[in-house]
Design an enzyme around this catalytic site. Sequence first.
Site, PDB file in Angstrom:
ATOM      1  N   ASN A 248      61.778  24.557 -51.828  1.00 27.70           N
ATOM      2  CA  ASN A 248      60.731  23.732 -52.439  1.00 27.70           C
ATOM      3  C   ASN A 248      60.182  24.413 -53.692  1.00 27.70           C
ATOM      4  O   ASN A 248      60.013  25.624 -53.727  1.00 27.70           O
ATOM      5  CB  ASN A 248      59.590  23.494 -51.444  1.00 27.70           C
ATOM      6  CG  ASN A 248      60.041  22.700 -50.230  1.00 27.70           C
ATOM      7  OD1 ASN A 248      60.972  21.917 -50.319  1.00 27.70           O
ATOM      8  ND2 ASN A 248      59.392  22.922 -49.098  1.00 27.70           N
ATOM      9  N   HIS A 249      59.903  23.627 -54.710  1.00 26.47           N
ATOM     10  CA  HIS A 249      59.340  24.148 -55.957  1.00 26.47           C
ATOM     11  C   HIS A 249      57.949  23.560 -56.169  1.00 26.47           C
ATOM     12  O   HIS A 249      57.535  22.633 -55.481  1.00 26.47           O
ATOM     13  CB  HIS A 249      60.244  23.786 -57.143  1.00 26.47           C
ATOM     14  CG  HIS A 249      61.508  24.587 -57.181  1.00 26.47           C
ATOM     15  ND1 HIS A 249      61.978  25.204 -58.326  1.00 26.47           N
ATOM     16  CD2 HIS A 249      62.418  24.880 -56.208  1.00 26.47           C
ATOM     17  CE1 HIS A 249      63.111  25.829 -58.056  1.00 26.47           C
ATOM     18  NE2 HIS A 249      63.399  25.641 -56.776  1.00 26.47           N
ATOM     19  N   LEU A 250      57.236  24.120 -57.112  1.00 23.98           N
ATOM     20  CA  LEU A 250      55.907  23.617 -57.442  1.00 23.98           C
ATOM     21  C   LEU A 250      56.028  22.203 -58.005  1.00 23.98           C
ATOM     22  O   LEU A 250      56.889  21.926 -58.834  1.00 23.98           O
ATOM     23  CB  LEU A 250      55.237  24.523 -58.480  1.00 23.98           C
ATOM     24  CG  LEU A 250      55.028  25.972 -58.037  1.00 23.98           C
ATOM     25  CD1 LEU A 250      54.524  26.806 -59.204  1.00 23.98           C
ATOM     26  CD2 LEU A 250      54.049  26.046 -56.884  1.00 23.98           C
TER      27      LEU A 250
ATOM     28  N   THR B 268      58.179  23.057 -62.902  1.00 29.24           N
ATOM     29  CA  THR B 268      58.591  23.342 -61.527  1.00 29.24           C
ATOM     30  C   THR B 268      59.273  24.700 -61.417  1.00 29.24           C
ATOM     31  O   THR B 268      59.678  25.109 -60.330  1.00 29.24           O
ATOM     32  CB  THR B 268      59.571  22.265 -61.023  1.00 29.24           C
ATOM     33  OG1 THR B 268      60.722  22.246 -61.873  1.00 29.24           O
ATOM     34  CG2 THR B 268      58.917  20.898 -61.008  1.00 29.24           C
TER      35      THR B 268
END
Length: 213
Positions: free
Chosen positions: A84-86, A92
Amino acid sequence: MTKKIPDPGVMYPIAGTKRLCFLQNILSDPQIIVGEYTYYDDPEDVHNFIKNVLYLFNFNTDCLRIGKFCQISTGARFLMNGGNHLGKGISTFPFQIFGGSWAETPAHWEQKGDTVIGHDVWIGNSATILSGVTIGHGSVIGTNALVTRDVAPYSIVGGNPATLIRKRFEEEKIAFLLALAWWDWPVEKITHYLPAIVQGHFDVLSNSSSWNT
């Protein structure tokens, strides 16, 4: 002569083949927990299963939890929280993981919790399960399905993203099976009732509480 019950501690339970293994016997990562008799099939190498649990990092606390008697086909993939990324900022890009002057940049990484596969789940060829998803007992995940959300028990799902195709049984029978929880029985009891389990004889199973050795 009485036949022996299959041993869940055997790595390759089918004589003469190494394309199928009882999965718990090839694993050493404490973040992957698998129940007895769950198998993985891969004609190339059963250790590909480990390669297909992606983004499972020890600096995260999430786990992949798979129940008993699951059937996992070649190429099934599990994408864990480390992938998962920002998503709330402008970029991101994971600046923080590269350290140096970027390391202390405030960030909130999305954590969706453990990925949980119930008991007696069939996962089809090349299906992909996203992080934090729970798949209910007795479900079937179609070939190439992309599972982005929870799957209710005894559901058949498929597609991208995966959607419900149909329930395997009517709700009353599903409730009965969930209460029965045959996968938690002693293996001797499972073996005794195996004809009823594999042929769907609900009437026989309804009397299983009287079983004794």
